[in-house]
Motif scaffolding. Structure first.
Motif, mmCIF file in Angstrom:
data_model
loop_
_atom_site.group_PDB
_atom_site.id
_atom_site.type_symbol
_atom_site.label_atom_id
_atom_site.label_comp_id
_atom_site.label_asym_id
_atom_site.label_seq_id
_atom_site.Cartn_x
_atom_site.Cartn_y
_atom_site.Cartn_z
ATOM 1 N N GLY A 36 -0.561 1.077 -4.563
ATOM 2 C CA GLY A 36 -1.528 0.204 -4.692
ATOM 3 C C GLY A 36 -1.027 -1.389 -4.241
ATOM 4 N N VAL A 37 0.311 -1.441 -4.079
ATOM 5 C CA VAL A 37 0.912 -2.918 -3.978
ATOM 6 C C VAL A 37 1.470 -2.984 -2.711
ATOM 7 C CG1 VAL A 37 2.786 -4.240 -4.755
ATOM 8 C CG2 VAL A 37 1.521 -2.780 -6.468
ATOM 9 N N ALA A 38 1.144 -4.094 -1.814
ATOM 10 C CA ALA A 38 1.448 -4.390 -0.620
ATOM 11 C C ALA A 38 2.822 -4.335 -0.397
ATOM 12 C CB ALA A 38 0.935 -5.740 0.001
ATOM 13 N N ALA A 39 3.413 -3.624 0.323
ATOM 14 C CA ALA A 39 4.929 -3.403 0.614
ATOM 15 C C ALA A 39 5.564 -4.023 1.571
ATOM 16 C CB ALA A 39 5.268 -1.848 0.757
ATOM 17 N N LYS A 40 6.685 -4.517 1.463
ATOM 18 C CA LYS A 40 7.641 -5.187 2.339
ATOM 19 C C LYS A 40 8.335 -4.060 2.903
ATOM 20 C CE LYS A 40 7.889 -9.808 0.366
ATOM 21 N NZ LYS A 40 8.780 -10.784 0.164
ATOM 22 N N ALA A 41 9.300 -4.322 3.983
ATOM 23 C CA ALA A 41 9.787 -3.337 4.832
ATOM 24 C C ALA A 41 10.708 -2.502 3.845
ATOM 25 C CB ALA A 41 10.317 -3.630 6.125
ATOM 26 N N ALA A 42 11.569 -3.337 3.054
ATOM 27 C CA ALA A 42 12.763 -2.915 2.303
ATOM 28 C C ALA A 42 12.214 -2.296 1.179
ATOM 29 C CB ALA A 42 13.756 -4.020 2.032
ATOM 30 N N HIS A 43 10.795 -2.176 0.609
ATOM 31 C CA HIS A 43 10.493 -1.500 -0.673
ATOM 32 C C HIS A 43 10.865 -0.067 -0.435
ATOM 33 C CE1 HIS A 43 7.526 -1.662 -3.827
ATOM 34 N NE2 HIS A 43 7.298 -0.394 -3.724
#
Length: 125
Positions: A36-43
């Motif tokens: 449910g949380v927008a993820a950056k590429a390194a998440h």
């Protein structure tokens, strides 16, 4: 085996994106969400996480079932996720299309109004 993998690597590894840079761009654009949380590429993504990816205008929901070390075949990639996407709603049947003879030219004003009425674009002024 790794405990977590970068989300862009996972999206690329399970063949949701053709290239790693496309997966990274999708993350940067906000098309990938982890739990449910927008993820950056390194998440980091772990087993059991819920991943929502916007592909071709549709949201797809996946549960992480494995963490691919490298990009493999489609059969291998399918082992690393579980598709939770609900089936699409049934398509609404439209009235039959208006058929015009080839070379008949543009429709007249009257024909245009009939076509609009059939397509449900009836202009009520």
């Amino acid at each position: 085996m790794a405990e977590s993998v970068r989300i862009d690597t996972w999206v690329w590894g399970v063949r949701l994106a053709k290239t790693r840079s496309q997966a990274t761009a999708a993350c940067r654009a906000g098309h990938v969400r982890v739990n449910g949380v927008a993820a950056k590429a390194a998440h980091p993504v772990r087993l059991g996480d819920e991943v929502r990816v916007r592909l071709h205008g549709f949201d797809r929901i996946y549960r992480v079932a494995g963490l691919p070390v490298r990009r493999g075949s489609a059969a291998e990639a399918a082992k690393h996720f579980e598709d939770l996407t609900p089936p699409p709603p049934p398509r609404v049947e439209r009235p039959a299309a208006v058929v015009r003879d080839r070379g008949a030219g543009r429709p007249t004003k009257r024909e245009r109004r009939e076509i609009d009425r059939l397509r449900g674009r009836d202009a009520q002024d």
